[in-house]
Structures are given as structure tokens and as C-alpha cells.
Design an enzyme around this catalytic site. Structure first.
Site, PDB file in Angstrom:
ATOM      1  N   GLU A 323       0.937  -1.235  -0.011  1.00 32.30           N
ATOM      2  CA  GLU A 323       0.078   0.055   0.123  1.00 32.30           C
ATOM      3  C   GLU A 323       0.809   1.440  -0.007  1.00 32.30           C
ATOM      4  O   GLU A 323       0.582   2.132  -0.577  1.00 32.30           O
ATOM      5  CB  GLU A 323      -0.941   0.000   1.176  1.00 32.30           C
ATOM      6  CG  GLU A 323      -2.173  -1.149   1.298  1.00 32.30           C
ATOM      7  CD  GLU A 323      -2.996  -0.768   0.006  1.00 32.30           C
ATOM      8  OE1 GLU A 323      -3.058   0.144  -0.332  1.00 32.30           O
ATOM      9  OE2 GLU A 323      -3.375  -1.849  -0.698  1.00 32.30           O
ATOM     10  N   HIS A 326       2.115   2.163  -3.246  1.00 32.94           N
ATOM     11  CA  HIS A 326       1.414   3.226  -4.180  1.00 32.94           C
ATOM     12  C   HIS A 326       1.640   4.672  -3.827  1.00 32.94           C
ATOM     13  O   HIS A 326       1.547   5.435  -4.611  1.00 32.94           O
ATOM     14  CB  HIS A 326      -0.056   2.878  -3.762  1.00 32.94           C
ATOM     15  CG  HIS A 326      -0.680   1.606  -4.522  1.00 32.94           C
ATOM     16  ND1 HIS A 326      -0.511   1.216  -5.710  1.00 32.94           N
ATOM     17  CD2 HIS A 326      -1.324   0.424  -3.888  1.00 32.94           C
ATOM     18  CE1 HIS A 326      -1.142   0.152  -6.035  1.00 32.94           C
ATOM     19  NE2 HIS A 326      -1.492  -0.376  -4.958  1.00 32.94           N
ATOM     20  N   GLU A 401      -0.250  -1.957  -9.504  1.00 32.82           N
ATOM     21  CA  GLU A 401      -0.153  -3.163  -8.517  1.00 32.82           C
ATOM     22  C   GLU A 401       1.096  -3.720  -8.544  1.00 32.82           C
ATOM     23  O   GLU A 401       1.694  -4.166  -7.691  1.00 32.82           O
ATOM     24  CB  GLU A 401      -1.269  -4.024  -8.762  1.00 32.82           C
ATOM     25  CG  GLU A 401      -2.777  -3.457  -8.497  1.00 32.82           C
ATOM     26  CD  GLU A 401      -2.775  -2.777  -7.136  1.00 32.82           C
ATOM     27  OE1 GLU A 401      -2.323  -3.454  -6.152  1.00 32.82           O
ATOM     28  OE2 GLU A 401      -3.332  -1.726  -6.935  1.00 32.82           O
ATOM     29  N   ASP A 405       3.779  -3.932  -5.580  1.00 33.55           N
ATOM     30  CA  ASP A 405       4.294  -5.368  -5.354  1.00 33.55           C
ATOM     31  C   ASP A 405       5.968  -5.341  -5.333  1.00 33.55           C
ATOM     32  O   ASP A 405       6.473  -5.660  -4.225  1.00 33.55           O
ATOM     33  CB  ASP A 405       3.844  -6.533  -6.425  1.00 33.55           C
ATOM     34  CG  ASP A 405       2.460  -6.952  -5.988  1.00 33.55           C
ATOM     35  OD1 ASP A 405       1.993  -6.681  -4.934  1.00 33.55           O
ATOM     36  OD2 ASP A 405       1.891  -7.923  -6.641  1.00 33.55           O
TER      37      ASP A 405
HETATM   38 ZN   LIG Z   1      -2.509  -2.283  -4.407  1.00 29.41          ZN
END
Ligand SMILES: [Zn+2]
Length: 459
Positions: A323, A326, A401, A405
């Protein structure tokens, strides 16, 4: 270039495009549904030994049920939308709104008042129209698969609250928007864009403190290992963490999640209680004598080993590492900027089209109310553009995403992130196999196995 499209042509094109999208999406869902049907016992090799056959089968049945439900609800809404368009439901509601305000001595000059009545009418209509579907989804499908935690009373109270809060926010905002378009002159879209930017930033600001708590209970994460570990994770990457909350998502459903929000130096992290092994009330319940719930296959759950949901601390930290990735990579900011460009562009084009009477005539209007213009142009005329944009945003989201990661991996948290992804997939009964075309069109997150593979690479 002169556009010689008649109002009939416009209407037919809009209706045809609506059906093209419908047929395309129904076809994609069909492909995915056939996969659910045909993959009995076919656990992907990548998940051998990680995903039990029982969980796989449960996920298969859950997703199959959801997909069949999606087919019928989609068909229903496609047919009702077409009927509403063909039989002039929109001008009908507009006339009703007009005669309602006429009761109070207001004539067609009071366009904004009439627009507000129209909006309330259409929101009420769509709420009532969607109610049986939403009840069936929550109390039959989610219930049957063990996710639903709502009572019927909570469901209705929640629905009414949502309706009141969203109308209380939307009506004044849209009234102001209509006013700005009316008085804004040739360059109204510049003012509109500034206004929508101001509104979205204000909503983000007040949402956390004043709106979200109306619906869910937020409690600060108590002091302890988890809290201090999260704080040092945040400090390690200069994330300005101000507050850490646990939200009682378990009151709604046992689906789990985590997110962060806030401006500049005032960031908060919210963890769903269902994400946390030590907080999920379902785990506590199962330690006491819990009434046994029949699972879809008819067997009893609960008398086997205690099934704990949620992640351990290391896994939670890995999820947060993702998170915070991001944030570190400015994904939200990038999305906001794209959104602003899009708003500006759309209102600019709207300005070019809003006075073309054939657009209004196509939908059965002889007058040209601004709200109706917004509805017709943004929802129907722009729909090919909207489809394209939403596809591009989905592709971009998957890219983000993977990047997040990779960020978690760079923090040395690849292994716990992998096991967290598997656990969350299990807890949420995600199905690990997807049709390539379906997932390309719909998935905002890459499929589980692709994420696992990417996390394993060069490790
Ligand atoms: Zn995410």
C-alpha cells in the site's frame, strides 16, 4: 465538417452501442463462467500445496454463483434501461418533476429546482429498482457462502443513511454546477473544472472525519507490536503517518482490505479488522461454541480445525509495504491528475455539444435543460469514450499493482506478501484461475498467480 445526423440516428446509435457493450461483456462473463464450471479439482500447479482442494472448491462455487447472479441482474438492467430509453422514461420523469414544482407555483424558469426534483426522483427509482437484487446478493449469495454479517435491519438503515447522505452532498453540488454552466459564458468549462477540483479536494478532506464515521466504526490501533512495527515501516520510507485505525468491516462482510488516505503530511492508514488475525471477531467467535453454519455443499463448518481468517503481523506489514508503495510511487496523485485532465476535456467537449437541439430531441426533449444535457452527453454520447478510458485505467491500475508489489519486495517483504496474497485470496474466496480476455478487460488487480510469479522473480 457538418454533422448531418438526425435525432433518430443519434438515438439508434446510442442504443446500439449500449447493446454492443452489453453483448461484449456478457460474452466475457460467459467465458469466465465456463472456466468456473469446467475447473472442478484443477488447482493450478503454482498453488499446489498452498491452496487446499476444499478452499478451491468453495471459491469455485462462490464465484460461479456470483457469475450466474451477474448474468441475470445484468440482463434485467439492460432490458429496463432500453425500455426506459425507448418509451421516453427520462422526459416522463422530467415532466413529472415540472408538474410537481408547478404545485408550488414554480414554472419552467425554475430549471435548477426542477433538476433537483428530477435527481431525487431518479435516485429513488434506481434504489427501489435495485433493491431486490441487492437483497438477494447480500442475503442469499453472500450469506450462503459465509460472507454476510449484516442483519436485515442494519442493511436497511445503512441504505437509508447512504441515500440521505449522498443526496445531501450531491444536490447542492449539482445545483451549483448547473448554475456555473448557466452563467459561465463561453469558457464555463474552466470554472466548472476549478469547481469540481475544489469539490473533490474538499470531499477527500471531510470524508475521513465526518462522512466515513457515519457508516463504520473506526478505532485507533491499540499500542503493541503491530503498531510499533507499522510505525517503523512508515518511518523507514518517510511516510508521514499521523493515525492508524482499525475499521469494523466485519459488521458488513468478512471480506478484507487495507488502505491509506489523507493529504500531504496528514496520512492515515486504515486496516479492516477482518485483515487482522488478532482482531477479526469471527476468529474470537469460533473459539466459543458457535452455532454451526451449513456450507453450500451441505456439510458443517466449524467442527473441523478452527478456521482463522486474516494475516499475521509480518504479512500485514507486507500488505502495508505494498500500500505504501502506491504512495511512494505517487499512484494516487497520477490518478488524480488523469482525472482532472479528463474532467477538463469532457466539459470542454460538452460545451461544444450542449446547445445542439438534435441531441435533446433524440431523447424526447423539446427543451434543453442543462441537467438533461449533462446526462445525455456524459452518459450516452460519451459512452464509447468512457468504455475506452475505463479500459485504459484498468490496464494502468494493474501496472501500478505490479509496481507496488515490487516496492514491497524492495523492502525485503516478498515472502510474507506472497503468503498474505494467498491468505487473502482464500479468505475472500478469490478464484485463482481466470480467462485471459475476461481478466484483461475487468481486473484492476493482476491475477494471483501472475503476482506470485512476479514476486518470485530474481529473488
Ligand atoms: Zn494495490
Amino acid at each position: 465538417m457538418s454533422m448531418e445526423l438526425s435525432s433518430e440516428d443519434i438515438f439508434n446509435a446510442v442504443l446500439a452501442f449500449l447493446w454492443v457493450v452489453y453483448v461484449w461483456e456478457t460474452y466475457l462473463s460467459y467465458r469466465q463462467r465456463e472456466l468456473y464450471r469446467s475447473s472442478v479439482g484443477k488447482i493450478p500447479v503454482e498453488l499446489d500445496g498452498v491452496l487446499e482442494e476444499e478452499t478451491f472448491e468453495k471459491a469455485r462455487l462462490y464465484n460461479l454463483d456470483r457469475s450466474v447472479f451477474g448474468f441475470w441482474s445484468g440482463l434485467y438492467s439492460q432490458i429496463t434501461t432500453s425500455l426506459i430509453l425507448v418509451f421516453g422514461g427520462i422526459p416522463f420523469l422530467w415532466r413529472i418533476s415540472g408538474s410537481l414544482i408547478a404545485q408550488f407555483g414554480l414554472d419552467a424558469e425554475y430549471e435548477i429546482t426542477q433538476s433537483m426534483v428530477f435527481l431525487v426522483g431518479s435516485v429513488l427509482y434506481s434504489t427501489i429498482d435495485g433493491l431486490p437484487w441487492s437483497i438477494y446478493s447480500t442475503f442469499v449469495i453472500e450469506e450462503l457462502h459465509g460472507f454476510n454479517k449484516q442483519t436485515l435491519g442494519f442493511f436497511f438503515k445503512d441504505m437509508v443513511k447512504k441515500l440521505v447522505v449522498s443526496l445531501a452532498l450531491a444536490l447542492p453540488i449539482i445545483a451549483a454546477l448547473l448554475y456555473i454552466i448557466k452563467i459561465g459564458g463561453d469558457y464555463f468549462f474552466v470554472y466548472v473544472w476549478m469547481f469540481t477540483l475544489f469539490i473533490s479536494l474538499s470531499l477527500i478532506t471531510v470524508y475521513a472525519d465526518y462522512i466515513a464515521p457515519l457508516f463504520d466504526k473506526f478505532t485507533p490501533l491499540p499500542d503493541g507490536d503491530l503498531k510499533s512495527q507499522i510505525e517503523s515501516l512508515a518511518a523507514g520510507i518517510d511516510f508521514p503517518l499521523k493515525k492508524l485505525f482499525v475499521v469494523e468491516g466485519s459488521k458488513r462482510s468478512s471480506h478484507s482490505n487495507a488502505y491509506f488516505y489523507g493529504f500531504f503530511k496528514n496520512k492515515r492508514i486504515v486496516l479492516f479488522d477482518t485483515l487482522l488475525e488478532d482482531f477479526a471477531p469471527m476468529n474470537k467467535e469460533s473459539e466459543e461454541a458457535k452455532p454451526e453454519v451449513p456450507s453450500p455443499e451441505g456439510e458443517k463448518l466449524g467442527d473441523k480445525e478452527k478456521k482463522k481468517i486474516g494475516c499475521n503481523n509480518n504479512e500485514i506489514l507486507a500488505v502495508l509495504g505494498h500500500e505504501l508503495g502506491h504512495w511512494k510511487l505517487s499512484h494516487n496523485l497520477k490518478n488524480l491528475v488523469i482525472g482532472q485532465f479528463n474532467t477538463f476535456f469532457c466539459f470542454m467537449v460538452f460545451g461544444l455539444l450542449m446547445n445542439r437541439s438534435e441531441l435533446y430531441e433524440a431523447f424526447g426533449f423539446t427543451s434543453q435543460p442543462t441537467l438533461i444535457g449533462l446526462l445525455i452527453i456524459f452518459q450516452f454520447i460519451f459512452s464509447p469514450y468512457n468504455e475506452l478510458l475505463s479500459f485504459c485505467m484498468t490496464v494502468l491500475s494493474r501496472k501500478f499493482e505490479f509496481e507496488a508489489d515490487r516496492f514491497a519486495k524492495s523492502l525485503g517483504r516478498a515472502a510474507p506478501l506472497r503468503s498474505a496474497l494467498v491468505k487473502l485470496n482464500k479468505d475472500n474466496l478469490g478464484f485463482p484461475i481466470s480467462d485471459w480476455l475476461y481478466s484483461t478487460w475487468h481486473y484492476s488487480h493482476p491475477p494471483l498467480i501472475e503476482r506470485m510469479k512476479a514476486l518470485e522473480k530474481e529473488e
